[in-house]
Write an enzyme that holds these catalytic residues in place. Structure first.
Site, mmCIF file in Angstrom:
data_model
loop_
_atom_site.group_PDB
_atom_site.id
_atom_site.type_symbol
_atom_site.label_atom_id
_atom_site.label_comp_id
_atom_site.label_asym_id
_atom_site.label_seq_id
_atom_site.Cartn_x
_atom_site.Cartn_y
_atom_site.Cartn_z
ATOM 1 N N TYR A 99 53.382 -39.188 -26.310
ATOM 2 C CA TYR A 99 53.344 -38.499 -27.263
ATOM 3 C C TYR A 99 52.335 -37.257 -27.445
ATOM 4 O O TYR A 99 52.943 -36.434 -27.684
ATOM 5 C CB TYR A 99 52.537 -39.408 -28.171
ATOM 6 C CG TYR A 99 52.578 -38.839 -29.709
ATOM 7 C CD1 TYR A 99 53.368 -39.564 -30.449
ATOM 8 C CD2 TYR A 99 50.714 -39.404 -29.903
ATOM 9 C CE1 TYR A 99 53.212 -38.897 -31.933
ATOM 10 C CE2 TYR A 99 51.062 -38.525 -31.749
ATOM 11 C CZ TYR A 99 52.048 -38.512 -32.155
ATOM 12 O OH TYR A 99 51.958 -37.964 -33.460
ATOM 13 N N LYS A 136 53.765 -33.683 -28.017
ATOM 14 C CA LYS A 136 53.484 -32.994 -28.668
ATOM 15 C C LYS A 136 52.509 -31.756 -28.260
ATOM 16 O O LYS A 136 52.835 -30.147 -29.121
ATOM 17 C CB LYS A 136 52.235 -33.504 -29.158
ATOM 18 C CG LYS A 136 52.570 -34.681 -30.957
ATOM 19 C CD LYS A 136 53.744 -34.532 -32.001
ATOM 20 C CE LYS A 136 53.622 -35.657 -32.975
ATOM 21 N NZ LYS A 136 54.399 -34.571 -33.548
HETATM 22 P P1 NAD Z 1 56.659 -42.246 -40.328
HETATM 23 O O1 NAD Z 1 57.274 -43.648 -39.691
HETATM 24 O O2 NAD Z 1 56.100 -42.809 -41.680
HETATM 25 O O3 NAD Z 1 57.926 -41.153 -40.746
HETATM 26 C C1 NAD Z 1 58.837 -40.903 -39.467
HETATM 27 C C2 NAD Z 1 60.418 -40.751 -40.202
HETATM 28 O O4 NAD Z 1 61.460 -40.329 -38.692
HETATM 29 C C3 NAD Z 1 60.825 -42.320 -40.319
HETATM 30 O O5 NAD Z 1 61.262 -41.857 -41.469
HETATM 31 C C4 NAD Z 1 62.276 -42.612 -39.390
HETATM 32 O O6 NAD Z 1 62.780 -43.105 -39.394
HETATM 33 C C5 NAD Z 1 61.974 -41.205 -39.154
HETATM 34 N N1 NAD Z 1 62.864 -41.151 -37.501
HETATM 35 C C6 NAD Z 1 62.461 -41.244 -36.454
HETATM 36 N N2 NAD Z 1 62.854 -41.156 -35.342
HETATM 37 C C7 NAD Z 1 63.802 -40.683 -35.863
HETATM 38 C C8 NAD Z 1 64.624 -40.181 -35.321
HETATM 39 N N3 NAD Z 1 65.226 -40.145 -33.583
HETATM 40 N N4 NAD Z 1 66.134 -38.532 -35.954
HETATM 41 C C9 NAD Z 1 65.663 -38.479 -37.420
HETATM 42 N N5 NAD Z 1 65.086 -39.537 -37.638
HETATM 43 C C10 NAD Z 1 64.249 -40.445 -36.773
HETATM 44 O O7 NAD Z 1 55.949 -41.127 -39.746
HETATM 45 P P2 NAD Z 1 54.797 -39.950 -39.763
HETATM 46 O O8 NAD Z 1 53.633 -40.570 -40.071
HETATM 47 O O9 NAD Z 1 55.142 -39.359 -41.576
HETATM 48 O O10 NAD Z 1 55.017 -38.594 -39.238
HETATM 49 C C11 NAD Z 1 56.129 -37.423 -39.655
HETATM 50 C C12 NAD Z 1 55.102 -36.767 -37.934
HETATM 51 O O11 NAD Z 1 53.980 -36.589 -38.396
HETATM 52 C C13 NAD Z 1 55.416 -37.638 -36.618
HETATM 53 O O12 NAD Z 1 55.684 -35.944 -36.170
HETATM 54 C C14 NAD Z 1 54.201 -37.505 -36.752
HETATM 55 O O13 NAD Z 1 54.267 -37.497 -34.834
HETATM 56 C C15 NAD Z 1 53.647 -36.802 -36.514
HETATM 57 N N6 NAD Z 1 52.065 -37.136 -37.251
HETATM 58 C C16 NAD Z 1 52.141 -37.999 -37.650
HETATM 59 C C17 NAD Z 1 50.220 -38.343 -37.974
HETATM 60 C C18 NAD Z 1 50.001 -39.623 -39.158
HETATM 61 O O14 NAD Z 1 49.171 -40.021 -39.073
HETATM 62 N N7 NAD Z 1 50.961 -39.761 -39.524
HETATM 63 C C19 NAD Z 1 49.737 -37.382 -36.545
HETATM 64 C C20 NAD Z 1 49.789 -36.328 -36.658
HETATM 65 C C21 NAD Z 1 51.440 -36.538 -36.558
#
Ligand code: NAD
Length: 255
Positions: free
Chosen positions: A150, A154
């Site tokens: 991860y 990133k």
């Molecule tokens: P989440 O799990 O709530 O939502 C992620 C969405 O991505 C889901 O709807 C899932 O179905 C979709 N997805 C997964 N694999 C996929 C693929 N191969 N093709 C298309 N869609 C796909 O996650 P989130 O927390 O909303 O995270 C969104 C982004 O933000 C991610 O890139 C995550 O790494 C990043 N992020 C999240 C956080 C956090 O604290 N939540 C922090 C830093 C970065």
């Protein structure tokens, strides 16, 4: 924004869904692209008839091509792309990590961001304008044990953001990244429920004393694609409540 369009990957849930709502409120026509096609379609219906939802696995070239063609057919233009789709690491010790999941994490984040940017970037270059926002993480800029794939994915997204920003700056495109801290979404709630994140300790580690809401990240994305950010490209905008600014020992807040 009457005719402007935004394609947001992983927008059926979490941060992406908050972005879809935010961009729709700002007047964009939104294409919700998600692995979960049914949820993408129902989310789009919730936003209204101007919007669309589609199933896409961003790791599959054929899915990405089909999505770009759907955007052509449905909207006829691509003004904004947000590469948001993502999955979590399993938070296992390095010696216990299996290569299948390692590869999948790299594929979803890094390959997905690359292939989506290549497909939609081509259309933006032809139109002479466009804005891409990639989603990084504080795990990509600081060492977090048990998050090899991860964190590396990133970090790679930030590198790719800079490379594409420099390559496409002369063609009217801007490419930037957001570095979210911890955001209250299903992804993080699951890590807390599984005991992989201690929510109380985490809150105390954040100077602002609380996790971000998905809308906080959506607001940053709306800023980066707006005219106010017209001279900003190749940058990373950290949205983490002060998490990465904190360097003292002990707690950063009372949580
Ligand atoms: P989440 O799990 O709530 O939502 C992620 C969405 O991505 C889901 O709807 C899932 O179905 C979709 N997805 C997964 N694999 C996929 C693929 N191969 N093709 C298309 N869609 C796909 O996650 P989130 O927390 O909303 O995270 C969104 C982004 O933000 C991610 O890139 C995550 O790494 C990043 N992020 C999240 C956080 C956090 O604290 N939540 C922090 C830093 C970065």
């Amino acid at each position: 924004m009457q005719d402007q369009t935004a394609i947001i990957t992983g927008a059926a849930d979490g941060i992406g869904w908050a972005m879809a709502q935010g961009f729709a409120e700002a007047g964009y026509r939104v294409l919700i692209a998600d692995l979960d096609g049914d949820k993408a379609a129902s989310r789009a219906a919730e936003l209204g008839t101007a919007h669309a939802g589609a199933a896409v696995d961003v790791t599959r070239d054929s899915d990405v091509t089909a999505l770009a063609e759907l955007a052509d057919a449905r909207f006829g233009r691509c003004d904004v792309l947000v590469n948001n789709a993502g999955i979590a690491d399993r938070h296992l010790p390095t010696l216990e990590q299996d290569m299948e999941h390692f590869g999948r994490v790299l594929d979803v984040h890094l390959k997905g961001t690359f292939m989506m940017s290549r497909a939609i970037g081509a259309r933006m270059i032809a139109a002479g304008s466009g804005a891409i926002v990639n989603i990084g993480s504080i795990a990509g800029v600081s060492g977090m044990p048990r998050r090899n794939a991860y964190g590396a994915a990133k970090a790679g997204i930030v590198s790719m953001t800079r490379a594409m920003a420099c390559e496409w700056a002369g063609q009217g495109l801007r490419v930037n990244a957001i570095i979210p801290g911890y955001v209250e979404t299903a992804l993080v709630r699951a890590l807390i429920a599984e005991g992989k994140i201690d929510a109380d300790r985490l809150r105390r580690r954040i100077p602002m004393g609380h996790l971000a809401q998905p809308g906080d990240i959506a607001a940053a994305a709306l800023f980066l694609v707006s005219g106010q950010a017209r001279y900003i490209t190749g940058t990373t905008l950290t949205v983490d409540g002060g998490w990465s600014a904190f360097g003292d020992s002990g707690d950063a807040s009372s949580g």
